[in-house]
Design an enzyme around this catalytic site. Sequence first.
Site, PDB file in Angstrom:
ATOM      1  N   GLY A   8       0.694  -1.406   0.131  1.00 27.19           N
ATOM      2  CA  GLY A   8      -0.157   0.081   0.090  1.00 27.19           C
ATOM      3  C   GLY A   8       0.854   1.148   0.022  1.00 27.19           C
ATOM      4  CG  LEU A  10       1.992   3.529  -5.190  1.00 32.81           C
ATOM      5  CD1 LEU A  10       1.398   3.377  -6.583  1.00 32.81           C
ATOM      6  CD2 LEU A  10       3.138   4.589  -5.217  1.00 32.81           C
ATOM      7  N   GLY A  11      -0.199   4.911  -1.010  1.00 28.22           N
ATOM      8  CA  GLY A  11      -1.158   5.743  -0.266  1.00 28.22           C
ATOM      9  C   GLY A  11      -0.614   6.963   0.311  1.00 28.22           C
ATOM     10  CG  LEU A  13       1.569   5.688   6.709  1.00 27.25           C
ATOM     11  CD1 LEU A  13       2.132   6.665   7.632  1.00 27.25           C
ATOM     12  CD2 LEU A  13       0.767   4.464   7.686  1.00 27.25           C
ATOM     13  CB  ILE A  35      -3.370  -2.729  -5.699  1.00 28.34           C
ATOM     14  CG1 ILE A  35      -3.988  -4.224  -6.758  1.00 28.34           C
ATOM     15  CG2 ILE A  35      -4.120  -1.478  -5.915  1.00 28.34           C
ATOM     16  CD1 ILE A  35      -5.357  -4.350  -6.389  1.00 28.34           C
ATOM     17  CG  ASP A  51      -4.308  -7.938  -5.120  1.00 30.52           C
ATOM     18  OD1 ASP A  51      -4.535  -7.817  -4.099  1.00 30.52           O
ATOM     19  OD2 ASP A  51      -5.478  -8.351  -5.818  1.00 30.52           O
ATOM     20  CE1 TYR A 141      -9.643   1.575   7.745  1.00 30.71           C
ATOM     21  CE2 TYR A 141     -10.339   2.859   9.590  1.00 30.71           C
ATOM     22  CZ  TYR A 141      -9.196   2.315   8.822  1.00 30.71           C
ATOM     23  OH  TYR A 141      -7.948   3.005   9.113  1.00 30.71           O
ATOM     24  CE  LYS A 145      -6.931  -0.213   9.626  1.00 28.40           C
ATOM     25  NZ  LYS A 145      -5.676  -0.797   9.129  1.00 28.40           N
TER      26      LYS A 145
HETATM   27  P1  NAD Z   1      -4.728   5.044   1.293  1.00 28.03           P
HETATM   28  O1  NAD Z   1      -6.083   4.772   1.140  1.00 28.03           O
HETATM   29  O2  NAD Z   1      -4.210   6.223   0.922  1.00 28.03           O
HETATM   30  O3  NAD Z   1      -3.623   4.052   1.001  1.00 28.03           O
HETATM   31  C1  NAD Z   1      -3.875   2.675   0.834  1.00 28.03           C
HETATM   32  C2  NAD Z   1      -3.200   2.147  -0.213  1.00 28.03           C
HETATM   33  O4  NAD Z   1      -3.564   0.656  -0.337  1.00 28.03           O
HETATM   34  C3  NAD Z   1      -3.468   2.560  -1.619  1.00 28.03           C
HETATM   35  O5  NAD Z   1      -2.589   3.269  -2.231  1.00 28.03           O
HETATM   36  C4  NAD Z   1      -4.267   1.242  -2.303  1.00 28.03           C
HETATM   37  O6  NAD Z   1      -4.140   1.408  -3.708  1.00 28.03           O
HETATM   38  C5  NAD Z   1      -3.677   0.311  -1.609  1.00 28.03           C
HETATM   39  N1  NAD Z   1      -4.415  -0.972  -1.662  1.00 28.03           N
HETATM   40  C6  NAD Z   1      -5.800  -1.094  -1.777  1.00 28.03           C
HETATM   41  N2  NAD Z   1      -6.101  -2.483  -1.873  1.00 28.03           N
HETATM   42  C7  NAD Z   1      -4.756  -3.021  -2.064  1.00 28.03           C
HETATM   43  C8  NAD Z   1      -4.502  -4.313  -2.427  1.00 28.03           C
HETATM   44  N3  NAD Z   1      -5.420  -5.321  -2.609  1.00 28.03           N
HETATM   45  N4  NAD Z   1      -3.171  -4.841  -2.515  1.00 28.03           N
HETATM   46  C9  NAD Z   1      -2.238  -3.912  -2.480  1.00 28.03           C
HETATM   47  N5  NAD Z   1      -2.519  -2.693  -2.222  1.00 28.03           N
HETATM   48  C10 NAD Z   1      -3.795  -2.044  -2.121  1.00 28.03           C
HETATM   49  O7  NAD Z   1      -4.534   4.999   3.192  1.00 28.03           O
HETATM   50  P2  NAD Z   1      -3.466   5.314   4.076  1.00 28.03           P
HETATM   51  O8  NAD Z   1      -4.188   6.807   4.628  1.00 28.03           O
HETATM   52  O9  NAD Z   1      -2.097   5.506   3.254  1.00 28.03           O
HETATM   53  O10 NAD Z   1      -3.642   4.327   4.815  1.00 28.03           O
HETATM   54  C11 NAD Z   1      -2.477   3.428   5.264  1.00 28.03           C
HETATM   55  C12 NAD Z   1      -2.722   2.582   6.630  1.00 28.03           C
HETATM   56  O11 NAD Z   1      -2.957   3.282   7.778  1.00 28.03           O
HETATM   57  C13 NAD Z   1      -4.102   1.896   6.318  1.00 28.03           C
HETATM   58  O12 NAD Z   1      -3.776   0.442   6.891  1.00 28.03           O
HETATM   59  C14 NAD Z   1      -4.992   2.532   7.256  1.00 28.03           C
HETATM   60  O13 NAD Z   1      -6.025   1.919   7.852  1.00 28.03           O
HETATM   61  C15 NAD Z   1      -4.138   3.243   8.181  1.00 28.03           C
HETATM   62  N6  NAD Z   1      -4.597   4.568   8.925  1.00 28.03           N
HETATM   63  C16 NAD Z   1      -4.621   5.670   8.035  1.00 28.03           C
HETATM   64  C17 NAD Z   1      -5.319   6.506   8.590  1.00 28.03           C
HETATM   65  C18 NAD Z   1      -5.609   7.950   7.897  1.00 28.03           C
HETATM   66  O14 NAD Z   1      -6.115   8.868   8.485  1.00 28.03           O
HETATM   67  N7  NAD Z   1      -4.990   8.037   6.593  1.00 28.03           N
HETATM   68  C19 NAD Z   1      -5.661   6.599  10.039  1.00 28.03           C
HETATM   69  C20 NAD Z   1      -5.521   5.388  10.750  1.00 28.03           C
HETATM   70  C21 NAD Z   1      -5.150   4.384  10.064  1.00 28.03           C
HETATM   71  N1  SER Z   2      -8.574   8.313   9.246  1.00 22.68           N
HETATM   72  C1  SER Z   2      -9.238   7.028   8.824  1.00 22.68           C
HETATM   73  C2  SER Z   2     -10.420   7.155   8.267  1.00 22.68           C
HETATM   74  O1  SER Z   2     -11.071   8.092   8.310  1.00 22.68           O
HETATM   75  C3  SER Z   2      -9.446   6.195  10.099  1.00 22.68           C
HETATM   76  O2  SER Z   2      -8.426   5.351  10.075  1.00 22.68           O
HETATM   77  O3  SER Z   2     -10.880   6.130   7.538  1.00 22.68           O
END
Ligand code: NAD
Ligand code: SER
Length: 319
Positions: A8, A10-11, A13, A35, A51, A141, A145
Amino acid sequence: MEQILVTGALGQLGTELVAELQNKYGTEQVFATDIHPPMNKKYHGNFEALDVLEKKAIEGLILRYEITQIYHLAAILSANAEKSPNLAWHINMDGLINVLELAKEHKINKVYWPSSIAVFGPDTPKTNTPQNTVMNPNTIYGITKVAGEKLCAYYNEKFDLDIRSIRYPGLIGHKSFPGGGTTDYAVEIYHEALKTGKFSAPLAENEMLPMMFMPDAVRATLELMDADKEKLSIKTSYNIAGTSFTPKDIAKSIQKIIPGFNINFHPDFRQNIAASWPNSIDDSYARNDWNWKVAYNLDDITKEMISHLRIKRQAIKVY
Ligand code: NAD
Ligand code: SER
């Protein structure tokens, strides 16, 4: 030498964490995956499409690159998960089980997996939510978690797998676009403030949520991963606090820099999700066990977001 796999990547975080992992361990030691391929063809460092539902493909990368640590970030965030609950369960749970099983089989040194304030629910104490308290989430969600936290604790105790985890608040960064979370309004608002000068908030004006600037979240992650295992008293996931604010507060903070910025409030289904989460977090375990300390408050975040997004807009003219 550590060889690090990030899912993941490119997300929101992953974009910022990968850069810090590359600084810390060396660009060639970090294997970013997602992915879909990066939009930017000139991705800095190693990248492979992966994936997380494809266990054999994950195993192939672990073997090929002699992986010693995994940061498993791939997930579907809260608002998108409510739209596709089966898919969210599948990706959030089966992806995690694949990583844990492979980490056990291939004796991976350390695994990092992010949890969230979404583990809490409507009957959790809302103010200074304690580390150990009621966890009855009413979102899919949040359910993934809580189950994920329990699964990580199980692998930790049963198989002595070193898994570390943080319950992040809503994360705010300028290096990528929002990913379908309930707290992501607090990222979108900065983009809209610069683009149109106005924002329609999907939450009620006084809905307070715990939030954190991405550099704080990345630093917390690396500090936890470096912490002495013996000092970590929490085997599930650590509460950490950043700053708490409402949509009205963030609008006021933006108005200090963009006086004409205008906000209105049109709460949608995300308001119900937000209302089930804490207002603020007690992070005393993280502070005592590994010296966690937040650096950015709301006005600091606003200044950073606006100045970095302005530079980005000037560089590419418009986005
Ligand atoms: P995001 O949605 O920006 O990124 C998630 C990434 O996962 C995306 O790039 C997506 O393409 C990838 N992905 C989705 N399905 C996939 C698959 N089957 N195989 C491989 N990659 C796949 O989310 P984020 O904000 O970067 O969050 C990262 C982690 O941190 C997650 O576990 C999320 O639950 C956790 N988190 C985020 C937040 C927040 O505020 N952003 C808060 C609490 C926890
Ligand atoms: N910040 C995330 C969301 O809103 C929580 O993990 O989904």
